[in-house]
Write an enzyme that holds these catalytic residues in place. Structure first.
Site, short mmCIF file in Angstrom:
data_model
loop_
_atom_site.label_atom_id
_atom_site.label_comp_id
_atom_site.label_asym_id
_atom_site.label_seq_id
_atom_site.Cartn_x
_atom_site.Cartn_y
_atom_site.Cartn_z
N ASP A 60 0.58 -0.75 -0.27
CA ASP A 60 0.03 0.70 -0.56
C ASP A 60 0.55 1.34 -0.05
O ASP A 60 0.40 2.07 -0.61
CB ASP A 60 -0.59 -0.17 1.24
CG ASP A 60 -1.63 1.29 1.24
OD1 ASP A 60 -2.33 1.51 0.57
OD2 ASP A 60 -1.67 2.13 2.61
N GLU A 113 -2.06 -4.91 -3.69
CA GLU A 113 -1.26 -4.83 -2.95
C GLU A 113 0.20 -5.53 -2.46
O GLU A 113 1.08 -5.34 -1.98
CB GLU A 113 -1.74 -3.99 -0.90
CG GLU A 113 -2.76 -2.96 -1.64
CD GLU A 113 -3.74 -2.40 -0.62
OE1 GLU A 113 -3.75 -0.85 -0.95
OE2 GLU A 113 -3.93 -2.54 0.49
#
Length: 233
Positions: A52, A124
């Site tokens: 992320d 992610e």
């Protein structure tokens, strides 16, 4: 899942992991770890956390460079529309990452392999693994090939509004009729509820979506309808 599935994935994406265990970890869901407690199996949540942050940085860098006249507030909104659950799930689907994820039987039976939230988290964790294994330059190069060119593509338009807003505007612009979302199925216990929604423009069904919430299912149905309309133009 056998290792050759990950070899196939690397060949397809032109990657060569020096630490294959890192790639496997990126695709290991918590449900799989809970059902396979023997050995040192690790889930992908820590890689998801890292991925992320890597995406926030590299998408910010890309937008900063690609849009030199856009103010900070607009760049922030643009980044938020790219690094968000629906769009990250879209990129995971583009690369067919879902078919490689290791799931527990319960999650598998509930359709987790195709669930938007799971796919977004998977994307992610995968980017986190690419970054750890090969560094920021290779990660940037990967995103320049597999992500950045599609950010403004006519098939998705990630820098525009969310799928429901986009579909509403398109329907009004082309006179396609009222947008109507209809729940056609609800299943599973309360804590793992899954909804199926169909979206109609006038009397014609244009898309179907499933999700853990009604809102998620509606967004997926709207995205499918929007893509269908794009292809027909």
């Amino acid at each position: 899942m056998k290792h050759d599935h990950f070899d196939e994935l690397q060949q397809k994406l032109q990657l060569a992991f020096t630490r294959p265990k890192l790639l496997r970890q990126a695709f290991t869901h918590t449900s799989y770890v809970n059902e396979n407690k023997r050995g040192s199996v690790q889930d992908n949540e820590r890689l998801e956390f890292l991925g992320d942050a890597v995406l926030q940085l590299l998408v910010s860098e890309h937008l900063f460079t690609a849009y030199p006249k856009r103010p900070e507030g607009e760049l922030t909104r643009m980044r938020a529309s790219v690094v968000c659950e629906p769009s990250l799930a879209y990129f995971a689907e583009r690369l067919e990452l879902g078919k490689h994820v290791l799931l527990g039987r319960g999650e598998e039976q509930l359709g987790g392999r195709h669930r938007q939230a799971l796919l977004a988290d998977l994307y992610e964790s995968f980017i986190g693994a690419v970054y750890l294994d090969s560094g920021v330059e290779h990660t940037r190069a990967f995103l320049e090939k597999h992500m950045f060119p599609f950010i403004e593509s006519n098939n998705y338009g990630l820098l525009m509004k969310d799928a429901k807003s986009k579909l509403q505007e398109r329907s009004q612009h082309h006179g396609l009729g009222q947008v109507d979302y209809r729940i056609v199925d609800e299943r599973g216990p309360a804590h793992v509820r899954e909804f199926s929604v169909e979206v109609y423009l006038g009397e014609t069904k244009y898309g179907v979506g499933t999700g853990r919430t009604k809102k998620e299912a509606e967004q997926r149905a709207a995205a499918e309808a929007w893509n269908r309309l794009s292809k027909s133009e």
